[in-house]
Design an enzyme around this catalytic site. Sequence first.
Site, PDB file in Angstrom:
ATOM      1  NE  ARG A 562      -3.799   0.068   0.498  1.00  0.00           N
ATOM      2  CZ  ARG A 562      -4.996   0.186  -0.082  1.00  0.00           C
ATOM      3  NH1 ARG A 562      -5.522  -0.833  -0.747  1.00  0.00           N
ATOM      4  NH2 ARG A 562      -5.659   1.296  -0.009  1.00  0.00           N
ATOM      5  CB  VAL A 563       1.275   4.109  -2.074  1.00  0.00           C
ATOM      6  CG1 VAL A 563       2.209   3.227  -2.880  1.00  0.00           C
ATOM      7  CG2 VAL A 563      -0.067   4.245  -2.781  1.00  0.00           C
ATOM      8  CG  ASP A 564      -3.517   3.723   1.245  1.00  0.00           C
ATOM      9  OD1 ASP A 564      -2.936   2.730   1.726  1.00  0.00           O
ATOM     10  OD2 ASP A 564      -4.601   3.647   0.640  1.00  0.00           O
ATOM     11  CG  ASP A 565      -1.192   6.798   6.404  1.00  0.00           C
ATOM     12  OD1 ASP A 565      -0.027   6.390   6.234  1.00  0.00           O
ATOM     13  OD2 ASP A 565      -1.495   7.998   6.492  1.00  0.00           O
ATOM     14  CB  VAL A 566      -4.489   0.837   4.000  1.00  0.00           C
ATOM     15  CG1 VAL A 566      -5.062  -0.570   4.168  1.00  0.00           C
ATOM     16  CG2 VAL A 566      -5.625   1.849   3.837  1.00  0.00           C
TER      17      VAL A 566
END
Length: 692
Positions: A562-566
């Site tokens: 993931r590139v997000d905060d997941v």
Amino acid sequence: LRRLQVLSPGFLPDVGLSGGSLRQAPCSSSPSKQEDSSDLVSVPPHLFRDAPVSSRSQYESLYSQSLGDPDGFWGGEAKCLFWKNPWDADRPVCAYNFDKRKGPIFVEWFRGGYTNVCYNAIDRHVDSGRGNQVAVLWEGNDPRFNARITYSELLRYVCQVANLLRSRGVKKGDRVCIYMPMILELPVAMLACARIGAIHSVVFAGFSAEALSGRILDCQSQVVLTCSAVRRGDKMLLLKEIVDEALQLCSQRSGFSVETCVVYDNETAVPRKNVAWQARDIWWQDAVRECSTSAEVEWMESEEPLFMLYTSGSTGKPKGVLHTVGGYMVYASTTFKYCFAPRKEDIFWCTADCGWITGHTYVVYGPLLNGTTSLVYEGVPAWPHPGRCWEIVDKYKVTAFYTAPTLIRSLQAYDKEHVKKFSRSSLRLLATAGEPINPKAWNWYFDVVGDRRCPILDTWWQTETGGVMLTPLPGAWPLKPGSATLPFFGVEPVVLDQQGKELKGPCEGYLCIRHPWPGIARTIYGDHKRYEETYFSTWLSYYNTGDGCRRDENGYITITGRVDDVINVSGHRISTSEVEAALASHPGCAEVAVVGFPHEVKGEGIYAYIIQMDGHTDRGELIKALKVLARKEIGGFAVPDVLHFVPGLPKTRSGKVMRNILRKIASNRTDLGDTSTLADPAVVSKIISSKM
Ligand code: WTA
């Protein structure tokens, strides 16, 4: 292609596996080489001669057809299923807008067509004389308990439950919350909803009362289906108690009261008389017995909702991802057909819980739409012994086994004997989904479980995509450990750089998808704006997956995470901000930051940095209380693996927490980058030294 030729002389990738000398899996490489493996692995093609696609060249031509003429391709696939009314001939099969600048985002498939997913998954097979085939095999947590149900029996059972729901006032468009363990009744409940056009919202029975109540409130479901209790491994889960608590929270928080709670009486776990009872509760078995075994099908317009499923994003509360009837049905059915190349005699076992999308698409809808026998397992993988999965494979002669990498990693820790003492000779195909599989685990799965006979499909996809998006097709091209290889038909992945420019050839960047495929979620329940924001605003005119990827010279795509905060803990999608909110609600916590870190079994673990409130001295108590909070607010799988008490957090001068630095510290990395721009650069070394 160069690498292919070096490793496998005479092998021509574009004509599939026929002819060339086959290279078997690497098995003796050092860990570091295995972790960075780019070796290609071929499997004997004879197992898949009758697969719908058997070579890369055949794939290439069908793939270009699917992109060049999506209406023709998907129209053709949709015609394999039953439609009460065909979709409008004078409209495109797919209409959509992926560009916010041109108006609201929307996707529509097969407009004007009327169908029913339950009818296609059950009645169609019964009507064509396959009623006596087993639809679902069920293996209990306790190996002494099992069951089987044919397509005809399933039809009668589903009709009874459909009638039960109707008798409680449930009609088309109403939401029904299902909080059940993996008993046979869980797929039955889903199919009963589909039959009458109710929108099912399955909540994984590992979520807490708090999480369940939030989901019930968000979709305002008037009916909840549950089970008294269940045993998983040695553990007893009192599900009805959790539901009672959740329903109490619903009424306390917003005066919402559920009208009916249907409780399956699982007497093997808890006697009926021990279950607390209220006016809204009814026993599943008592009510079903009274219901007729035939029930009218509710014919649904293609774009009417089928189900919703909550999933975590990078911010805020979980979102109810909504799938619709026609597109989801066609996508579930088509991906299952090409990926798993089912034969009449196949026994398909996907270990996912129906509380997650993999369970929806590949325990229930995909297999049943294809008339395959699907195995449902109630228990946990290594209980009562580490060979349980392979014992089940032998017991039912399972032909395809689909699981999460975390299960492979956890079983890998035991002696091979636990696998080898079972024959596993019925297996033809292995698959994984939900998180990256590291080459070491891949090779163990391939060598030890599959005896190097069975291809591994590393399938990449998401709750929002409805079905598999990137995957090898069995026997059609060589595999690469850790790579999901090529896109499924109709799926056009693009790799973007930081600026949003499309990268060509071998590259690394952000993974997006260009055009809609039938299985894409249509909205977030009750919040279309959030749907547009989440998936269509970072990169205009593409669907943003939130994942990073690498593409090699062979066109193979490897997901980098993931590139997000997941974060992805054992295949469970968790938002770091949700965990932060849970921990920060404790008065002993001044500040919290949560990141993921590499974990040998879970893939990613949860690492929480805590600044303790002044004056709150008992750290041992605080640690316990924080763990309880995570369990209570979200569920057991959200309890942090590490609680690290720190004197401060690295922040920019504008106060933003630098998660990148925290991620690196959590992973023991020393390349922290430039920390001089931090408001207090000294905090970094204080955090590192407090880690020791
Ligand atoms: C991750 C599960 C690497 C990815 C079906 C994605 C994967 C998220 C793979 C979706 C894979 C899923 N290789 N990563 N084969 N499959 N993922 O919604 O980060 O529970 O965005 O759907 O899991 O998780 P979800």
